[in-house]
Design a protein around this motif. Sequence first.
Motif, PDB file in Angstrom:
ATOM      1  N   ALA A  76       0.859  -1.190   0.000  1.00 23.59           N
ATOM      2  CA  ALA A  76       0.000   0.000   0.000  1.00 23.59           C
ATOM      3  C   ALA A  76       0.888   1.230   0.000  1.00 23.59           C
ATOM      4  CB  ALA A  76      -0.921   0.005   1.220  1.00 23.59           C
ATOM      5  N   VAL A  77       0.378   2.311  -0.568  1.00 28.09           N
ATOM      6  CA  VAL A  77       1.083   3.595  -0.588  1.00 28.09           C
ATOM      7  C   VAL A  77       0.107   4.677  -0.155  1.00 28.09           C
ATOM      8  CG1 VAL A  77       2.357   5.287  -1.962  1.00 28.09           C
ATOM      9  CG2 VAL A  77       2.565   2.845  -2.491  1.00 28.09           C
ATOM     10  N   VAL A  78       0.484   5.465   0.856  1.00 25.05           N
ATOM     11  CA  VAL A  78      -0.331   6.598   1.289  1.00 25.05           C
ATOM     12  C   VAL A  78       0.550   7.838   1.344  1.00 25.05           C
ATOM     13  CG1 VAL A  78      -1.922   5.149   2.628  1.00 25.05           C
ATOM     14  CG2 VAL A  78       0.065   6.172   3.750  1.00 25.05           C
ATOM     15  N   GLU A  79      -0.076   8.993   1.300  1.00 26.69           N
ATOM     16  CA  GLU A  79       0.681  10.238   1.375  1.00 26.69           C
ATOM     17  C   GLU A  79       0.331  10.989   2.646  1.00 26.69           C
ATOM     18  OE1 GLU A  79       0.456  14.176  -1.196  1.00 26.69           O
ATOM     19  OE2 GLU A  79       1.851  12.743  -2.123  1.00 26.69           O
ATOM     20  N   ALA A  80       1.366  11.350   3.388  1.00 28.01           N
ATOM     21  CA  ALA A  80       1.187  12.171   4.583  1.00 28.01           C
ATOM     22  C   ALA A  80       1.354  13.636   4.193  1.00 28.01           C
ATOM     23  CB  ALA A  80       2.223  11.790   5.643  1.00 28.01           C
ATOM     24  N   THR A  81       0.468  14.485   4.691  1.00 22.93           N
ATOM     25  CA  THR A  81       0.531  15.910   4.384  1.00 22.93           C
ATOM     26  C   THR A  81       1.155  16.656   5.550  1.00 22.93           C
ATOM     27  OG1 THR A  81      -1.455  15.730   3.015  1.00 22.93           O
ATOM     28  CG2 THR A  81      -0.793  17.940   3.718  1.00 22.93           C
ATOM     29  N   MET A  82       2.242  17.361   5.265  1.00 19.24           N
ATOM     30  CA  MET A  82       2.962  18.091   6.294  1.00 19.24           C
ATOM     31  C   MET A  82       2.268  19.419   6.608  1.00 19.24           C
ATOM     32  SD  MET A  82       5.327  15.865   6.802  1.00 19.24           S
ATOM     33  CE  MET A  82       4.090  14.644   6.337  1.00 19.24           C
ATOM     34  N   GLU A  83       2.728  20.101   7.630  1.00 22.40           N
ATOM     35  CA  GLU A  83       2.094  21.348   8.059  1.00 22.40           C
ATOM     36  C   GLU A  83       2.061  22.396   6.949  1.00 22.40           C
ATOM     37  OE1 GLU A  83       3.866  22.822  11.602  1.00 22.40           O
ATOM     38  OE2 GLU A  83       3.213  21.136  12.852  1.00 22.40           O
ATOM     39  N   ASP A  84       3.071  22.400   6.084  1.00 22.51           N
ATOM     40  CA  ASP A  84       3.121  23.395   5.009  1.00 22.51           C
ATOM     41  C   ASP A  84       2.520  22.879   3.712  1.00 22.51           C
ATOM     42  OD1 ASP A  84       5.011  21.565   4.257  1.00 22.51           O
ATOM     43  OD2 ASP A  84       6.667  22.987   4.052  1.00 22.51           O
TER      44      ASP A  84
ATOM     45  N   SER B  56       9.168  17.799  12.849  1.00 24.50           N
ATOM     46  CA  SER B  56       7.733  18.006  12.687  1.00 24.50           C
ATOM     47  C   SER B  56       7.157  17.037  11.657  1.00 24.50           C
ATOM     48  CB  SER B  56       7.462  19.450  12.249  1.00 24.50           C
ATOM     49  OG  SER B  56       6.097  19.655  11.967  1.00 24.50           O
ATOM     50  N   ASP B  57       7.886  16.830  10.551  1.00 26.34           N
ATOM     51  CA  ASP B  57       7.433  15.900   9.515  1.00 26.34           C
ATOM     52  C   ASP B  57       7.282  14.488  10.076  1.00 26.34           C
ATOM     53  OD1 ASP B  57       7.539  17.982   7.704  1.00 26.34           O
ATOM     54  OD2 ASP B  57       9.332  17.257   6.653  1.00 26.34           O
ATOM     55  N   ASN B  58       8.244  14.076  10.904  1.00 28.02           N
ATOM     56  CA  ASN B  58       8.205  12.720  11.457  1.00 28.02           C
ATOM     57  C   ASN B  58       6.969  12.502  12.323  1.00 28.02           C
ATOM     58  OD1 ASN B  58      10.580  12.134  10.172  1.00 28.02           O
ATOM     59  ND2 ASN B  58      11.861  12.236  12.001  1.00 28.02           N
ATOM     60  N   GLU B  59       6.545  13.540  13.020  1.00 26.37           N
ATOM     61  CA  GLU B  59       5.313  13.441  13.801  1.00 26.37           C
ATOM     62  C   GLU B  59       4.117  13.195  12.881  1.00 26.37           C
ATOM     63  OE1 GLU B  59       4.664  16.537  16.825  1.00 26.37           O
ATOM     64  OE2 GLU B  59       6.670  17.245  16.314  1.00 26.37           O
ATOM     65  N   ARG B  60       4.044  13.946  11.783  1.00 30.50           N
ATOM     66  CA  ARG B  60       2.950  13.796  10.825  1.00 30.50           C
ATOM     67  C   ARG B  60       2.973  12.413  10.178  1.00 30.50           C
ATOM     68  NH1 ARG B  60      -0.420  18.152   9.152  1.00 30.50           N
ATOM     69  NH2 ARG B  60      -0.160  19.810  10.697  1.00 30.50           N
ATOM     70  N   VAL B  61       4.165  11.914   9.878  1.00 38.51           N
ATOM     71  CA  VAL B  61       4.284  10.582   9.297  1.00 38.51           C
ATOM     72  C   VAL B  61       3.732   9.531  10.251  1.00 38.51           C
ATOM     73  CG1 VAL B  61       5.952   8.786   8.656  1.00 38.51           C
ATOM     74  CG2 VAL B  61       6.196  11.098   7.736  1.00 38.51           C
ATOM     75  N   ALA B  62       4.113   9.615  11.534  1.00 33.30           N
ATOM     76  CA  ALA B  62       3.623   8.658  12.537  1.00 33.30           C
ATOM     77  C   ALA B  62       2.104   8.720  12.663  1.00 33.30           C
ATOM     78  CB  ALA B  62       4.288   8.934  13.884  1.00 33.30           C
ATOM     79  N   GLU B  63       1.546   9.931  12.667  1.00 37.04           N
ATOM     80  CA  GLU B  63       0.099  10.102  12.758  1.00 37.04           C
ATOM     81  C   GLU B  63      -0.612   9.510  11.540  1.00 37.04           C
ATOM     82  OE1 GLU B  63      -0.314  14.291  13.112  1.00 37.04           O
ATOM     83  OE2 GLU B  63       0.390  14.374  15.197  1.00 37.04           O
ATOM     84  N   THR B  64      -0.034   9.705  10.363  1.00 42.39           N
ATOM     85  CA  THR B  64      -0.635   9.193   9.129  1.00 42.39           C
ATOM     86  C   THR B  64      -0.595   7.677   9.089  1.00 42.39           C
ATOM     87  OG1 THR B  64       0.008  11.206   7.939  1.00 42.39           O
ATOM     88  CG2 THR B  64      -0.527   9.277   6.609  1.00 42.39           C
ATOM     89  N   ILE B  65       0.497   7.084   9.547  1.00 43.07           N
ATOM     90  CA  ILE B  65       0.600   5.626   9.599  1.00 43.07           C
ATOM     91  C   ILE B  65      -0.497   5.051  10.481  1.00 43.07           C
ATOM     92  CG2 ILE B  65       2.008   3.723  10.498  1.00 43.07           C
ATOM     93  CD1 ILE B  65       4.476   5.308   9.528  1.00 43.07           C
ATOM     94  N   GLU B  66      -0.676   5.634  11.657  1.00 40.61           N
ATOM     95  CA  GLU B  66      -1.693   5.137  12.583  1.00 40.61           C
ATOM     96  C   GLU B  66      -3.096   5.336  12.027  1.00 40.61           C
ATOM     97  OE1 GLU B  66      -2.884   6.144  17.159  1.00 40.61           O
ATOM     98  OE2 GLU B  66      -0.829   5.522  16.733  1.00 40.61           O
ATOM     99  N   ALA B  67      -3.350   6.482  11.398  1.00 42.72           N
ATOM    100  CA  ALA B  67      -4.674   6.770  10.854  1.00 42.72           C
ATOM    101  C   ALA B  67      -5.042   5.816   9.717  1.00 42.72           C
ATOM    102  CB  ALA B  67      -4.736   8.214  10.360  1.00 42.72           C
ATOM    103  N   ASN B  68      -4.048   5.389   8.942  1.00 44.75           N
ATOM    104  CA  ASN B  68      -4.325   4.552   7.771  1.00 44.75           C
ATOM    105  C   ASN B  68      -4.183   3.056   8.031  1.00 44.75           C
ATOM    106  OD1 ASN B  68      -4.593   6.216   4.991  1.00 44.75           O
ATOM    107  ND2 ASN B  68      -3.301   7.357   6.430  1.00 44.75           N
ATOM    108  N   PHE B  69      -3.335   2.677   8.973  1.00 43.47           N
ATOM    109  CA  PHE B  69      -3.040   1.260   9.162  1.00 43.47           C
ATOM    110  C   PHE B  69      -3.325   0.761  10.568  1.00 43.47           C
ATOM    111  CE2 PHE B  69      -0.057   2.810   5.848  1.00 43.47           C
ATOM    112  CZ  PHE B  69      -0.615   2.129   4.766  1.00 43.47           C
TER     113      PHE B  69
END
Length: 312
Positions: free
Chosen positions: A18-26, A95-108
Amino acid sequence: MVIKEAEQPRWLVPEALAVVEATMEDGTGISIRRHGNPDGTRIVLSHANGLASDAYYPFWSLLEDRFDLMVYDFRNHGWNSTGSLDAHSIPTFVSDNERVAETIEANFGAKPRVGVFHSLSGQTAAFEATQIQGAYSALVLFDPFFCPPGCDPQHKDRLERTMDGMVETARRRRTTYESTTAYADRMSRSPAFERLRPGVTNLIAEATLRRAAEEPAFELRCPPEYEAKIYEQGRTYASSVEIGALSCPVKVIGSDPVEPHSFLPTVAMDEIIALNYDFIPETTHFLQLEEPEECVAAMIDFIAKVLPNAQL
């Protein structure tokens, strides 16, 4: 005798589950790829400055059968597009790493995460772990660029000189190459890469180059000025990691201490214990691509101790 790259085996990174995209603050997008065994213990894996996570396939291919692998590249690296140089910084990476972790949990789904990082991404993860509670259940850092307050003064001096040298090397680096093979052949002639497993220079070339707008040239996915900027910042953040403030268990796996770019343990015994330091003999800074089996064995031994319920 140096084996010509054309005669070496080719590493093929498999298609992601699977491939998902995490959106950063900017608004910047970061691609996250899922590989391996979805039922396994979750590992989140990234790379060193200027490289890309697909280049580490000889290492993480050994984890596919038992771990739920989340592989991603830092902004302006690998699968991701090239954005603003102003936003390209270690604080932004945190900051990006936080968003990546959140996106992983939200999707998987939610489950414990083990962060596996190399070099400057290891430095970023360690710095993050002193600022944020709960981002990871454990960290495995391969040859990270940091020097805590108890660091051996000789190591600090060597680290700073290494960083200075890498800044200059990055600034001198060519932006475009005629082919990925030409870039791989160039790497193969460098003493810094002489211990890599066969075919890895070609894999690195394919992971770190993309076709330029003016074909048939290829350009670096992480431009030289972006790479140099992070090395410049690395000196400051190398001494910003407070070992006593780490929010999770950490294992540092370094290259051979006699090598010029290796991580050396702090001289403070309590910090040595906190870092759970070990090293892989006869390896350089690219130890995961030289002795991947030994690196995996050291990592799994640590995970089994700190996450006793992990499926290994």
